[in-house]
Design an enzyme around this catalytic site. Structure first.
Site, PDB file in Angstrom:
ATOM      1  N   CYS A   1      -2.860   8.716   3.345  1.00 10.06           N
ATOM      2  CA  CYS A   1      -2.515   8.334   1.969  1.00 10.06           C
ATOM      3  C   CYS A   1      -3.580   8.752   0.971  1.00 10.06           C
ATOM      4  CB  CYS A   1      -2.233   6.836   1.872  1.00 10.06           C
ATOM      5  SG  CYS A   1      -3.616   5.803   2.397  1.00 10.06           S
TER       6      CYS A   1
ATOM      7  N   GLU B   1       0.877  -1.173   0.000  1.00  8.80           N
ATOM      8  CA  GLU B   1       0.000   0.000   0.000  1.00  8.80           C
ATOM      9  C   GLU B   1       0.912   1.220   0.000  1.00  8.80           C
ATOM     10  OE1 GLU B   1      -3.341   2.412   2.630  1.00  8.80           O
ATOM     11  OE2 GLU B   1      -2.632   0.462   3.317  1.00  8.80           O
TER      12      GLU B   1
END
Length: 270
Positions: free
Chosen positions: A255, A221
């Site tokens: 993020c 990720e």
């Protein structure tokens, strides 16, 4: 359940901890649904027992993070993950049927879902609880043992996380690793059965190369630029409020925080 403290900070310690967890996984490779559910239940109880200590530690590590924000961003979704896993665990473990070719009749086929073994988790500093214990929840639900490399930038939070996993699980289920970049690099070189990493793209390249040494399956990720798409019919005042809220959560260190806006030319004000 063995509750011996399980924190490791050297290359030899990492190898020793992984060897122990692999041995345990080989001895009991298919934990029952009840055993997995017990692990998740104990983890939730330990989280609740250490809630205030965890919130205080996050505030110390971040310097300014309010308890309400930490609870909203990390504890609430984490508890939700645990409850979701416990609720659906039996269904996830149930074998699923597959169709077979007519030439093989009267044979039948099923997929049996089995634990991988030992899962490695490398978590970042911006969500040190959710992005370390969140993957732990999924791995436990799947019947795996776990090694976690926690961020060296969150020492106070790491201390409480160690207490939580020691109380809930012990060394036969999880090992906690701390250290600088050299320890993280050594961690990613280990022959895990699966490796998860959350962080930057540049470090993701290194993790992937290291994992390739053992053909370790990986889940990455990685950080990146997140656009906000504004439809021509959008309420711009409402959109602006939501944009600012999403951007300012965790001081922008998320993020999926919006980095730029894509909208119709007529919506742009000069």
């Amino acid at each position: 359940m063995n509750t011996t403290p399980s924190t490791f900070s050297s290359k030899d310690d990492i190898y020793s901890a992984l060897s122990h967890l692999k041995n345990v996984a080989q001895q009991t490779p298919f934990p029952s649904a009840e055993k997995r559910r017990q692990c998740l239940t104990r983890l939730q109880a330990a989280l609740m027992d250490h809630e205030i200590s965890l919130l205080d530690a996050l505030q110390k590590d971040f310097g300014q993070r309010a308890h309400e924000e930490s609870r909203l961003l990390e504890l609430v979704p984490l508890i939700g993950e645990i409850k979701h896993a416990r609720r659906h665990l039996a269904k996830w473990m149930k074998p699923s049927k597959r169709n077979v070719h007519i030439s093989t009749l009267p044979a039948s086929a099923q997929v049996f879902y089995q634990p991988k073994g030992v899962v490695g988790v490398i978590s970042p500093w911006n969500y040190p609880v959710l992005l370390s214990l969140g993957p732990l929840v999924g791995a436990l639900a799947a019947g795996n043992r776990v090694m976690m490399k926690l961020s060296e930038f969150c020492p106070e939070t790491n201390r409480v996380i160690r207490d939580i996993v020691d109380q809930a699980l012990g060394e036969d289920w999880v090992a906690v690793v701390e250290g600088e970049a050299d320890i993280a690099n050594e961690f990613s070189l280990q022959p895990f059965d699966h490796l998860l990493f959350t962080g930057s793209t540049s470090v993701g390249h290194i993790i992937m190369r290291n994992a390739a040494e053992h053909l370790t399956p990986i889940t990455l990720e990685l950080g990146g630029k997140s656009p906000l798409l504004v439809a021509p019919s959008a309420d711009l005042r409402d959109t602006a409020k939501k944009l600012v809220f999403g951007k300012m959560l965790n001081a922008g260190q998320t993020c999926v925080a919006p980095d730029y806006v894509m909208c119709h030319a007529e919506q742009k004000q000069t």
